[in-house]
Design an enzyme around this catalytic site. Structure first.
Site, mmCIF file in Angstrom:
data_model
loop_
_atom_site.group_PDB
_atom_site.id
_atom_site.type_symbol
_atom_site.label_atom_id
_atom_site.label_comp_id
_atom_site.label_asym_id
_atom_site.label_seq_id
_atom_site.Cartn_x
_atom_site.Cartn_y
_atom_site.Cartn_z
ATOM 1 N N GLU A 12 -4.284 8.658 18.087
ATOM 2 C CA GLU A 12 -4.801 10.023 18.271
ATOM 3 C C GLU A 12 -5.856 10.323 17.201
ATOM 4 O OE1 GLU A 12 -1.509 9.253 18.259
ATOM 5 O OE2 GLU A 12 -1.217 9.461 20.422
ATOM 6 N N GLN B 1 0.851 -1.189 0.000
ATOM 7 C CA GLN B 1 0.000 0.000 0.000
ATOM 8 C C GLN B 1 0.890 1.244 0.000
ATOM 9 O OE1 GLN B 1 -1.891 1.535 3.646
ATOM 10 N NE2 GLN B 1 -3.808 0.899 2.732
ATOM 11 N N GLY B 2 0.832 2.009 -1.074
ATOM 12 C CA GLY B 2 1.656 3.221 -1.188
ATOM 13 C C GLY B 2 0.804 4.465 -1.009
ATOM 14 N N GLU C 23 -8.736 -1.927 6.650
ATOM 15 C CA GLU C 23 -7.586 -2.049 7.536
ATOM 16 C C GLU C 23 -8.037 -1.927 8.991
ATOM 17 O OE1 GLU C 23 -4.426 0.472 6.386
ATOM 18 O OE2 GLU C 23 -3.127 -0.107 8.037
ATOM 19 N N SER D 294 4.649 -1.117 3.742
ATOM 20 C CA SER D 294 5.015 -2.433 4.294
ATOM 21 C C SER D 294 5.101 -3.475 3.189
ATOM 22 C CB SER D 294 3.971 -2.887 5.325
ATOM 23 O OG SER D 294 3.847 -1.936 6.335
ATOM 24 N N SER E 226 1.116 6.712 2.270
ATOM 25 C CA SER E 226 1.826 7.736 3.056
ATOM 26 C C SER E 226 3.021 8.308 2.307
ATOM 27 C CB SER E 226 2.321 7.136 4.361
ATOM 28 O OG SER E 226 1.268 6.514 5.046
HETATM 29 C C1 LIG Z 1 5.150 -0.051 10.910
HETATM 30 C C2 LIG Z 1 4.438 0.861 9.957
HETATM 31 C C3 LIG Z 1 3.919 0.357 8.785
HETATM 32 C C4 LIG Z 1 3.272 1.206 7.886
HETATM 33 N N1 LIG Z 1 2.804 0.688 6.707
HETATM 34 C C5 LIG Z 1 2.271 1.530 5.794
HETATM 35 C C6 LIG Z 1 1.895 1.050 4.495
HETATM 36 O O1 LIG Z 1 2.006 -0.156 4.200
HETATM 37 N N2 LIG Z 1 1.418 1.924 3.582
HETATM 38 C C7 LIG Z 1 1.274 3.268 3.880
HETATM 39 O O2 LIG Z 1 0.828 4.000 3.030
HETATM 40 N N3 LIG Z 1 1.625 3.758 5.088
HETATM 41 C C8 LIG Z 1 2.130 2.919 6.046
HETATM 42 N N4 LIG Z 1 2.520 3.414 7.265
HETATM 43 C C9 LIG Z 1 2.410 4.868 7.522
HETATM 44 C C10 LIG Z 1 1.371 5.244 8.570
HETATM 45 O O3 LIG Z 1 0.092 5.159 8.077
HETATM 46 C C11 LIG Z 1 1.726 6.642 9.101
HETATM 47 O O4 LIG Z 1 2.935 6.521 9.797
HETATM 48 C C12 LIG Z 1 0.677 7.207 9.997
HETATM 49 O O5 LIG Z 1 -0.455 7.550 9.273
HETATM 50 C C13 LIG Z 1 1.174 8.451 10.760
HETATM 51 O O6 LIG Z 1 1.740 9.391 9.915
HETATM 52 P P1 LIG Z 1 3.184 10.015 10.221
HETATM 53 O O7 LIG Z 1 4.117 8.886 10.430
HETATM 54 O O8 LIG Z 1 3.496 10.969 9.170
HETATM 55 O O9 LIG Z 1 3.005 10.736 11.608
HETATM 56 P P2 LIG Z 1 2.416 12.204 11.813
HETATM 57 O O10 LIG Z 1 1.151 12.319 11.061
HETATM 58 O O11 LIG Z 1 3.470 13.186 11.595
HETATM 59 O O12 LIG Z 1 2.023 12.147 13.343
HETATM 60 C C14 LIG Z 1 2.942 12.388 14.397
HETATM 61 C C15 LIG Z 1 2.151 12.419 15.689
HETATM 62 O O13 LIG Z 1 1.231 13.510 15.657
HETATM 63 C C16 LIG Z 1 -0.074 13.061 15.899
HETATM 64 N N5 LIG Z 1 -1.036 13.852 15.108
HETATM 65 C C17 LIG Z 1 -0.948 14.198 13.811
HETATM 66 N N6 LIG Z 1 -2.030 14.897 13.458
HETATM 67 C C18 LIG Z 1 -2.819 14.989 14.541
HETATM 68 C C19 LIG Z 1 -4.087 15.583 14.813
HETATM 69 N N7 LIG Z 1 -4.771 16.239 13.882
HETATM 70 N N8 LIG Z 1 -4.592 15.491 16.063
HETATM 71 C C20 LIG Z 1 -3.914 14.834 17.022
HETATM 72 N N9 LIG Z 1 -2.728 14.244 16.826
HETATM 73 C C21 LIG Z 1 -2.182 14.324 15.594
HETATM 74 C C22 LIG Z 1 -0.067 11.619 15.472
HETATM 75 O O14 LIG Z 1 -1.088 10.892 16.123
HETATM 76 C C23 LIG Z 1 1.314 11.181 15.891
HETATM 77 O O15 LIG Z 1 1.308 10.816 17.236
HETATM 78 C C24 LIG Z 1 3.150 2.583 8.187
HETATM 79 C C25 LIG Z 1 3.679 3.077 9.370
HETATM 80 C C26 LIG Z 1 4.318 2.241 10.278
HETATM 81 C C27 LIG Z 1 4.873 2.800 11.554
#
Ligand SMILES: Cc1cc2nc3c(=O)[nH]c(=O)nc-3n(C[C@H](O)[C@H](O)[C@H](O)COP(=O)(O)OP(=O)(O)OC[C@H]3O[C@@H](n4cnc5c(N)ncnc54)[C@H](O)[C@@H]3O)c2cc1C
Lengths: 365, 400
Positions: free
Chosen positions: B378, B124-125, B242, B159, B127
């Site tokens: 969150e 899944q691409g 999911e 992933s 993020s």
């Molecule tokens: C192990 C793993 C596997 C993954 N696999 C995939 C995958 O296969 N495909 C894919 O597309 N993505 C994947 N992801 C990405 C995942 O969906 C994102 O990491 C996730 O959506 C959070 O985005 P971010 O990492 O940019 O964190 P950020 O969005 O930067 O968040 C940082 C912190 O801020 C908080 N935050 C942000 N906005 C708000 C808000 N409005 N209110 C309150 N709190 C907030 C978040 O909860 C978090 O604690 C994966 C991530 C991980 C860790």
């Protein structure tokens, strides 16, 4: 605390941070950093508690605690806990003499490393697992201990052992002569533990162990670990707050969302509560506090901070999002070390039980 | 299906597990190479498929059609027999399938659903570096040139992308439209020229999520799912899969495997001779977990039932995902605490295992793999508050 002393601590903190600390932006990296033992020695941080006559600073555990806190803020691989804290303290409890003084002097300048052979799961000492046997030209020691901190890298092992007339502390060289030290790899890559098995290893020196000495060392170890955990959580709070100010989502810094703000605020409260309890425990260990009172302070700190550090480091991972889950961010190293610290020298459950049983008015068990 | 039928089905699964779950898979999958992992996963998925157990949640016409009760029985027995999990097929059987079934053309369904059963692997691409929680902020650009989109950009945290044959891709087709309205949903063949996949090492030490760099990658317009610029709505189907359906299986795992192992762990005498379970504090924790697991399993079954009947509440899936992921975290945390120092020496979590493997410290670290992706805890709380409870939005959040 006198003004002079707190100024001294600030200086010490600055010196230690310069050697072990990294700027928060350079957290982690791919592999854990190795402590610069030479620099720690040159700065006098390996011999803080060693008497001045032996090349040390003649200071107390209160000063060692400052360094431990810094080591928690920027964990690296090195036997500070096993050698500088525990082995040194064990030797300081022993009668002065040439063998003891020579080893203390070497520990202070970093030319030798040692460790206290003590199972890191210990909350209360059950007596020695080693015994000494006399030979024609001296003595040998036999026995086994698991989960000994910093065993593999130590030049000298200090084993609490059963002697002919009571418990003794014996010094053994880690040279393979009847001695097997096995490293046990851990999920936390910044601490080392190993098993120690002796089968007729020659005893280099020995000292009678005063009653209660090993239990005092266990308390010291628990307090040292609590200082480290406090450092871990303080660094994670700072890193998280810094990140929350610069990471933007939804066109705003994530630190402007109340969910993130409240989580950070809770982290701060937890850190401050921990700081208060650790300060009391350090005070109790460094001064002549009566044993019961000291034990209570240690258990309060170790139980609270042990659990709190896991909580704060876990929140740090969460609030960093995907970045927090990478190896490269280094945040996992804090969480793993906090989880290990929680288990070392008594879990929160064990220390809480000990604390309540020691309270006045608690029924005997 | 009557309860009698489910009992018969359960015995069938039991017999099948006894014959098919390899006794030595944990040993073989411990420190297994990528090749050994992929080969094992492909083999195990086909074993499940031939038994009819690979896609129980799909419609009957495509090879599924099990009732919720049957699925629960299936997942319980697989977990009770310590069966490996088909981890590599996860995105394919859940996200890809849900997307194709909800919004794919007949041609796309025919092209991919049978192929998934044959072992086609998906990633899944979604993020990107600047688009995590704020997914609609994604910048990967898909410029239309006749029959193809030419795609440029960077995806993050995908992933399993290093093993994937296909990728679910969100890309911006109209840079001038409001954030959520210029996105299209594309199916990207991972063999296309211009794709560079780089695995990223994660907290547990494994490298299972990846960066994907896209440079002038051509994707046929025929591989778009749903209308042009309307990919956001399609993505919701995927995200819901999911958050919701997948937890049905995971809850049974946590119950049949995770809790069972926790109980075993608490029954092992410690260095002093006493067992953790002799302590009231431990008993209290175990009892709480037990009750919470029973509730979670019931909630999952209800969620699936309501989804199948088209009666899903706006925050159903978020409730289940939030509760599961945090319960997993609490249970593995407690396992790590009870396992103590010795638990840290378990550095050998086998590949292909569930989120709870008995290597408690690594399982605990791994639990953030549920509280961060697919909408962080969150974000789930915000969804529950705003969509579920109808509370007003936080002021000045620019996400539309
Ligand atoms: C192990 C793993 C596997 C993954 N696999 C995939 C995958 O296969 N495909 C894919 O597309 N993505 C994947 N992801 C990405 C995942 O969906 C994102 O990491 C996730 O959506 C959070 O985005 P971010 O990492 O940019 O964190 P950020 O969005 O930067 O968040 C940082 C912190 O801020 C908080 N935050 C942000 N906005 C708000 C808000 N409005 N209110 C309150 N709190 C907030 C978040 O909860 C978090 O604690 C994966 C991530 C991980 C860790």
């Amino acid at each position: 605390m006198t003004g002079g002393l707190s100024e001294f601590h600030e200086e010490l903190r600055a010196v230690a941070r310069k050697i072990v600390g990294r700027p928060p932006s350079a957290l982690g990296g791919l592999e854990p950093q190795i402590l610069d033992w030479g620099a720690l020695a040159d700065a006098g941080l390996l011999g803080l508690e060693v008497p001045e006559g032996l090349g040390g600073a003649g200071a107390t555990f209160a000063e060692v605690a400052v360094v431990l806190h810094e080591l928690g803020r920027a964990p690296g691989v090195g036997p500070y806990l096993g050698s500088t804290v525990l082995a040194t303290a064990a030797l300081l409890l022993s009668d002065p003499g040439p063998a003891r003084d020579e080893l203390l002097a070497e520990l202070a300048v970093g030319t030798k490393m040692a460790t206290l052979v003590l199972d890191a799961r210990t909350t209360r000492w059950d007596g020695p697992t080693f015994s000494v046997a006399p030979t024609a030209n001296g003595a040998t020691v036999a026995g086994r201990a698991e989960w000994v901190l910093d065993a593999a890298g130590a030049d000298r092992l200090l084993c609490p052992a059963q002697g002919a007339s009571g418990p003794v502390l014996v010094e053994v060289a880690n040279t393979g002569d009847g001695l097997v030290v096995e490293d046990r790899p851990l999920a936390d890559g910044t601490r080392r533990v190993g098993s120690v098995a002796a089968e007729g290893s020659p005893v280099l020196a020995g000292w009678p162990l005063p009653p209660g000495a090993v239990d005092d060392l266990v308390d010291l170890a628990a307090t040292a670990v609590a200082c480290d955990s406090l450092g871990l959580m303080e660094a994670m709070l700072e890193a998280t707050v810094a990140f929350a100010k610069v990471r933007h989502q939804f066109g705003r810094p994530i630190g402007s969302f109340q969910a993130v703000q409240h989580a950070c605020a809770d982290m701060l409260v937890t850190v401050e509560v921990s700081r208060a309890l650790v300060a009391q425990a350090v005070d109790a260990v460094a001064s002549d506090t009566p044993a019961e009172e000291r034990r209570a302070s240690v258990s309060r700190a170790k139980s609270h901070v042990g659990a709190a550090a896991v909580e704060v480091c876990g929140k740090a991972v969460q609030l960093h999002g995907g970045i927090g889950y990478t190896w490269e961010s280094g945040i996992h190293a804090y969480l793993k070390r906090a989880t290990l610290n929680r288990a070392l020298f008594g879990s929160p459950i064990e220390h809480r039980r000990r604390l309540v049983r020691a309270l006045p008015g608690s029924p005997p068990c | 299906m009557s309860s009698r039928d489910v009992t018969a089905f359960r015995s069938e699964v039991r017999r099948w597990c006894a014959e098919h779950v390899p006794a030595d898979w944990r040993v073989r999958q411990t420190r297994a190479s990528d090749e050994a992992y992929v080969e094992f996963q492909r083999w195990w998925f086909q074993e499940l498929r031939h038994a009819g157990y690979a896609v129980p949640h799909w419609p009957k016409a495509w090879g599924g059609g099990m009732s919720t009760a049957e699925q629960v029985a299936l997942y319980q027995e697989l977990a009770a027999h310590d069966a490996p999990r088909p981890t590599l097929a996860f995105v394919a059987v859940h996200h890809a399938a849900a997307t194709l079934l909800e919004a794919g053309s007949e041609e796309q369904q025919l092209r991919h659903l049978p192929a998934i059963l044959d072992g086609e692997i998906w990633a899944q691409g979604f993020s990107e570096p600047e688009a995590g929680s704020d997914l609609a902020n994604l910048r990967t650009r898909a410029a239309r040139h006749g029959d193809v989109y030419v795609v440029n950009g960077q995806k993050l945290w995908a992933s399993g992308a290093q093993h994937a044959d296909w990728c679910l891709l969100l890309a911006r087709t109209d840079p001038d439209a409001p954030k959520r309205h210029g996105i299209s949903y594309l199916l990207m063949d991972m063999r296309s020229p211009g794709i560079d996949v780089r695995p990223v090492r994660q907290a547990t030490g494994e490298s299972e999520f990846c960066e994907i760099f896209l440079e002038d990658v051509e994707i046929p317009v025929a591989n778009r799912v749903g209308p042009e610029h309307e990919g956001w709505a399609v993505a919701q189907a995927t995200l819901n899969a999911e958050r919701g359906m997948t937890v049905l299986e995971l809850a049974e795992r946590l119950w049949q495997a995770g809790f069972r192992w926790l109980l075993e762990l608490c029954s092992i005498p410690g260095p002093g001779g006493s067992r953790p379970i002799d302590d009231m504090v431990v008993v209290d924790h175990l009892a709480r977990f037990e009750s919470q697991l029973v509730a979670l399993r019931a909630m999952c079954a209800t969620t699936v039932q309501r989804h199948d009947e088209g009666r899903s509440g706006p925050a159903d899936a978020s409730v289940v995902k939030l509760f599961y992921s945090e319960l997993l975290q609490r249970m593995t945390d407690f396992g790590a605490e009870i396992a103590g120092v010795a638990g840290h020496a378990r550095t050998d979590k086998p590949r292909s295992s569930g989120w709870e493997s008995g290597a408690w410290v690594l399982d605990f670290i791994g639990s953030w793999e549920w509280t961060i992706p697919g909408g962080t805890s969150e974000i789930q709380r915000t969804i529950i508050a705003e969509r579920g409870l109808g509370l007003p939005r936080e002021p000045a959040r620019q996400d539309r």
